[in-house]
Scaffold this motif. Structure first.
Motif, PDB file in Angstrom:
ATOM      1  N   ALA A  93       0.823  -1.317  -0.061  1.00 22.40           N
ATOM      2  CA  ALA A  93       0.107   0.027  -0.040  1.00 22.40           C
ATOM      3  C   ALA A  93       0.637   1.201   0.040  1.00 22.40           C
ATOM      4  N   ASP A  94       0.318   2.042  -0.618  1.00 26.54           N
ATOM      5  CA  ASP A  94       1.152   3.607  -0.277  1.00 26.54           C
ATOM      6  C   ASP A  94       1.100   4.336   0.790  1.00 26.54           C
ATOM      7  N   LEU A  95      -0.173   3.974   1.243  1.00 23.81           N
ATOM      8  CA  LEU A  95      -0.577   4.325   2.722  1.00 23.81           C
ATOM      9  C   LEU A  95      -0.965   3.598   3.657  1.00 23.81           C
ATOM     10  N   VAL A  96      -0.817   3.427   4.938  1.00 19.42           N
ATOM     11  CA  VAL A  96      -1.628   2.530   5.773  1.00 19.42           C
ATOM     12  C   VAL A  96      -1.867   3.543   7.095  1.00 19.42           C
ATOM     13  N   ILE A  97      -3.160   3.507   7.203  1.00 20.69           N
ATOM     14  CA  ILE A  97      -3.742   4.357   8.407  1.00 20.69           C
ATOM     15  C   ILE A  97      -4.106   3.624   9.553  1.00 20.69           C
ATOM     16  N   GLY A  99      -2.133 -10.494   8.335  1.00 23.41           N
ATOM     17  CA  GLY A  99      -1.149 -10.622   7.520  1.00 23.41           C
ATOM     18  C   GLY A  99      -0.332  -9.485   7.568  1.00 23.41           C
ATOM     19  N   PRO A 100       0.873  -9.650   6.858  1.00 27.62           N
ATOM     20  CA  PRO A 100       1.808  -8.327   6.855  1.00 27.62           C
ATOM     21  C   PRO A 100       1.293  -7.489   5.729  1.00 27.62           C
ATOM     22  N   ILE A 101       1.748  -6.058   6.065  1.00 25.66           N
ATOM     23  CA  ILE A 101       1.296  -5.126   4.834  1.00 25.66           C
ATOM     24  C   ILE A 101       2.577  -4.256   4.493  1.00 25.66           C
ATOM     25  N   ALA A 102       2.990  -4.293   3.342  1.00 25.47           N
ATOM     26  CA  ALA A 102       4.239  -3.149   3.189  1.00 25.47           C
ATOM     27  C   ALA A 102       3.848  -1.802   2.855  1.00 25.47           C
ATOM     28  N   ALA A 103       4.297  -0.778   3.284  1.00 25.79           N
ATOM     29  CA  ALA A 103       3.480   0.569   3.048  1.00 25.79           C
ATOM     30  C   ALA A 103       4.861   1.604   2.847  1.00 25.79           C
ATOM     31  N   ARG A 104       4.472   2.461   1.993  1.00 21.31           N
ATOM     32  CA  ARG A 104       5.494   3.424   2.038  1.00 21.31           C
ATOM     33  C   ARG A 104       5.364   4.459   3.027  1.00 21.31           C
ATOM     34  N   HIS A 105       4.311   4.981   3.534  1.00 17.16           N
ATOM     35  CA  HIS A 105       3.875   5.539   4.681  1.00 17.16           C
ATOM     36  C   HIS A 105       2.845   5.216   5.755  1.00 17.16           C
ATOM     37  N   VAL A 106       3.013   5.404   7.039  1.00 24.00           N
ATOM     38  CA  VAL A 106       2.069   4.976   7.951  1.00 24.00           C
ATOM     39  C   VAL A 106       1.704   6.434   8.714  1.00 24.00           C
ATOM     40  N   VAL A 107       0.538   6.319   9.144  1.00 20.00           N
ATOM     41  CA  VAL A 107       0.004   7.358   9.887  1.00 20.00           C
ATOM     42  C   VAL A 107      -0.850   6.514  10.818  1.00 20.00           C
ATOM     43  N   ASP A 108      -0.369   6.682  12.282  1.00 22.72           N
ATOM     44  CA  ASP A 108      -0.887   6.219  13.364  1.00 22.72           C
ATOM     45  C   ASP A 108      -1.811   7.027  14.308  1.00 22.72           C
ATOM     46  N   THR A 109      -3.063   6.690  14.208  1.00 25.04           N
ATOM     47  CA  THR A 109      -4.176   7.248  15.160  1.00 25.04           C
ATOM     48  C   THR A 109      -4.668   6.623  16.287  1.00 25.04           C
ATOM     49  N   ARG A 110      -4.072   5.420  16.490  1.00 23.75           N
ATOM     50  CA  ARG A 110      -4.356   4.515  17.489  1.00 23.75           C
ATOM     51  C   ARG A 110      -4.312   5.386  18.968  1.00 23.75           C
ATOM     52  N   PRO A 111      -5.181   4.870  19.975  1.00 21.29           N
ATOM     53  CA  PRO A 111      -5.199   5.475  21.067  1.00 21.29           C
ATOM     54  C   PRO A 111      -3.737   5.502  21.761  1.00 21.29           C
ATOM     55  N   PRO A 112      -3.474   6.260  22.573  1.00 24.40           N
ATOM     56  CA  PRO A 112      -2.116   6.197  23.375  1.00 24.40           C
ATOM     57  C   PRO A 112      -2.162   4.818  24.300  1.00 24.40           C
ATOM     58  N   HIS A 113      -0.803   4.490  24.454  1.00 28.97           N
ATOM     59  CA  HIS A 113      -0.898   3.212  25.416  1.00 28.97           C
ATOM     60  C   HIS A 113      -1.317   3.537  26.647  1.00 28.97           C
TER      61      HIS A 113
END
Length: 385
Positions: A5-9, A134-148
């Protein structure tokens, strides 16, 4: 072999969907995959905020109000309005449905429900995201998940609330006025108030809210809400839906040691919730627009911007004063509601305050508690209490 993918959110909550919706409309972002653990969306929350009367959001709102009320239990009450502004209420179902339609109409964007990301690692040409599907190869990743959870627990304060939407037997509320912060008081656990939104003469959303230095359990909030509903004579009213949350106020910055270089952070984990108020909807929408524009222009996402230093400093002082003086907190808010012009207060809460506005906010508050909050030892004493 990993799919590409180009972008994984990471995360399909408010921030993830806001970005995906804009990418669907703009054509930017290339192949986009949204990884969301929930299996389906429900009408599980709502967002309310001030916005100009001619704003796009007014047209999407379930209800808007021109004025609001604040009051102290057994004491003063103030009704205010701000010319050119409305307080709006948006159901999560409205926001979710609009985003899901846009995504469904855009084949290059895929929303993967029931999928959880477990890790992200940098590779030679981007990132590999490991998921239970399964795994995803991404050019960019945006992480919007809640804080730990450990980072959440380190927040300076918490806004804890529980709400019920009720159907009343007969008209019992004034639909022109909302109760923003009423019946304000303090107890051993912190600052308490009621929040009542009249959606129609016979439909009302009631919430019991607490600002406290430690999160309170759902049983405490349920008891608060039971008392609120009983006091209004609505104890037997049918419940349409419920909602509850614990919002961090003054979330500490993410540890550099835990950061993955190149992964863009957004949403609550990036500080999208305003420390002094918990408002975050418009801030997240503004970020989503900037990020979509950056992807269209440069092919790279951008994270939620850093808080301006002056606002960060003022919010920190305000939270320290609240934490150190829970018994006086109703007084602080009543001063803001009763002394500060409504347009100034609304601009401050909407991140649009100028220096003159900030000066009026400061002048309305009692000096000594806030002077004490300036001292470094105040935060130490607060943690020890």
């Amino acid at each position: 072999m990993a799919e590409r993918a180009d972008l994984v959110i990471l995360g399909g909550g408010l921030a993830g969907l806001a970005l995906a919706e804009r990418l669907a409309r703009s054509g930017a972002g290339g192949r986009v995959r949204i990884i969301e653990p929930r299996a389906h969306y429900t009408d599980d929350r709502s967002w309310a905020f001030w916005t100009p009367s001619n704003s796009h959001w007014v047209g999407l709102a379930t209800r808007t109000w021109p004025r609001w009320r604040c009051s102290i239990r057994g004491g003063a009450s103030v009704v205010a309005s701000a010319e050119g502004w409305r307080y709006v209420y948006l159901r999560s179902s409205t926001i979710y449905e609009a985003a899901l339609r846009a995504i469904a109409d855009t084949p290059r964007i895929t929303l993967e429900l029931g999928v959880r990301a477990s890790s992200v690692r940098a590779t030679a040409d981007g990132f590999e995201v490991t998921t239970n599907a399964g795994p995803i190869a991404a050019r960019h990743v945006v992480d919007t998940r809640p804080p730990h959870s450990t980072r959440l627990a380190a927040s300076r304060m918490f806004q804890c609330f529980a709400g019920r939407e009720l159907t009343l037997e007969a008209p019992a509320v004034d639909v022109r006025e909302l109760e923003l912060m009423t019946d304000m008081r303090a107890d051993a656990m912190g600052f308490v108030f009621s929040y009542v939104l009249p959606l129609s003469p016979t439909q009302v959303l009631v919430e019991a809210t607490r600002f406290c230095t430690q999160p309170v359990g759902p049983d405490v909030l349920a008891a608060d809400l039971d008392a609120l509903v009983a006091a209004r004579g609505w104890a037997g009213a049918p419940v349409v839906r419920t909602e509850q949350a614990v919002l961090p106020m003054g979330l500490p910055a993410a540890s550099p040691a835990q950061a993955i270089p190149g992964v863009v952070l957004a949403g609550t984990t990036a500080g999208a919730l305003r420390a002094a108020s918990g408002y975050g909807f418009l801030r997240i929408q503004a970020w989503a627009e900037r990020c979509a524009q950056a992807l269209a222009r440069d092919g790279r996402p951008v994270g939620h911007p850093d808080e301006p230093r002056l606002r960060q400093w003022m919010d920190g002082v305000f939270l320290r004063a609240l934490a150190a003086n829970p018994a006086r907190t109703p007084e602080f808010f009543m001063r803001l509601a009763g002394i500060v012009p409504a347009t100034v207060l609304v601009r401050f809460l909407s991140d649009q305050a100028g220096v003159a506005d900030l000066a009026r906010i400061v002048a309305a508050l009692p000096p000594w508690p806030f002077l004490q909050a300036l001292a470094p030892q105040s935060s130490v004493a607060e943690r020890a209490s």
